[in-house]
Design an enzyme around this catalytic site. Sequence first.
Site, PDB file in Angstrom:
ATOM      1  CD  GLN A  67      29.808  34.478  50.833  1.00  0.00           C
ATOM      2  OE1 GLN A  67      28.777  34.593  50.056  1.00  0.00           O
ATOM      3  NE2 GLN A  67      29.283  34.625  52.530  1.00  0.00           N
ATOM      4  CG  ASP A  68      29.033  30.830  45.498  1.00  0.00           C
ATOM      5  OD1 ASP A  68      29.189  32.021  46.177  1.00  0.00           O
ATOM      6  OD2 ASP A  68      27.554  29.437  45.266  1.00  0.00           O
ATOM      7  N   PRO A  69      31.610  31.066  43.547  1.00  0.00           N
ATOM      8  CG  PRO A  69      32.566  29.747  41.804  1.00  0.00           C
ATOM      9  CD  PRO A  69      31.830  28.902  42.973  1.00  0.00           C
ATOM     10  CB  ALA A 138      24.242  29.604  46.895  1.00  0.00           C
TER      11      ALA A 138
END
Length: 225
Positions: A67-69, A138
């Site tokens: 999804q994201d880091p 996010a």
Amino acid sequence: MTARPLSELIDDGWASALAPVESQVTQMGEFLRAELADGHRYLPAGENVLRAFTFPLEKVRVLIVGQDPYPTPGHAVGLSFSVAPDVRPLPRSLDNIFREYREDLGYPTPSTGDLTPWCEQGVMLLNRVLTVRPGTPASHRGKGWEPVTECAIRALVARQQPMVAVLWGRDASTLKPMLGDTAVIESPHPSPLSASRGFFGSKPFSRANELLTQMGAEPVDWRLP
């Protein structure tokens, strides 16, 4: 993240594939510099933001989408789910990935959370969003990374080479229409919030190898030190 041409930052094949969105990458570099100017840090470190694209495009045979880091300082390294070798304790999502790895493949728990050996085998560890504010998951969604990573996925599909896409969680599963005829393995995300709803027992590693073998491609050696 330095303001340099993609050809100086990433694999040549990826530089060509991402040429249609190079101006978008430049804009994202400007966004990150503006964040710093406003007193906001970002993760991963600038030199690692495009790290997933430093491994050869032509060799990718498994795509694992994150999804994201990781938003915890010291965790994000530019490869989805991976951390630096010295990180302890491991992020809980990665702990769960290793639990499934043990149960699926029968290998012992890896000594570190560094997944770079998978990348060297042709496994692409790609986050949909390539940066994040520390402590704020996010936070960079919708800021402009999605067109870049979607361009990357279209480039992988356009090669028409054997590939398996592993989609963990609802965010990753939204990419399925973009994957065309690519073989897909879907399950809930390995996060502690969802792993027990179908990630555990999904056998993504052995299933990916079965699919690659059916396509006449070499399976991945998933063993980690």
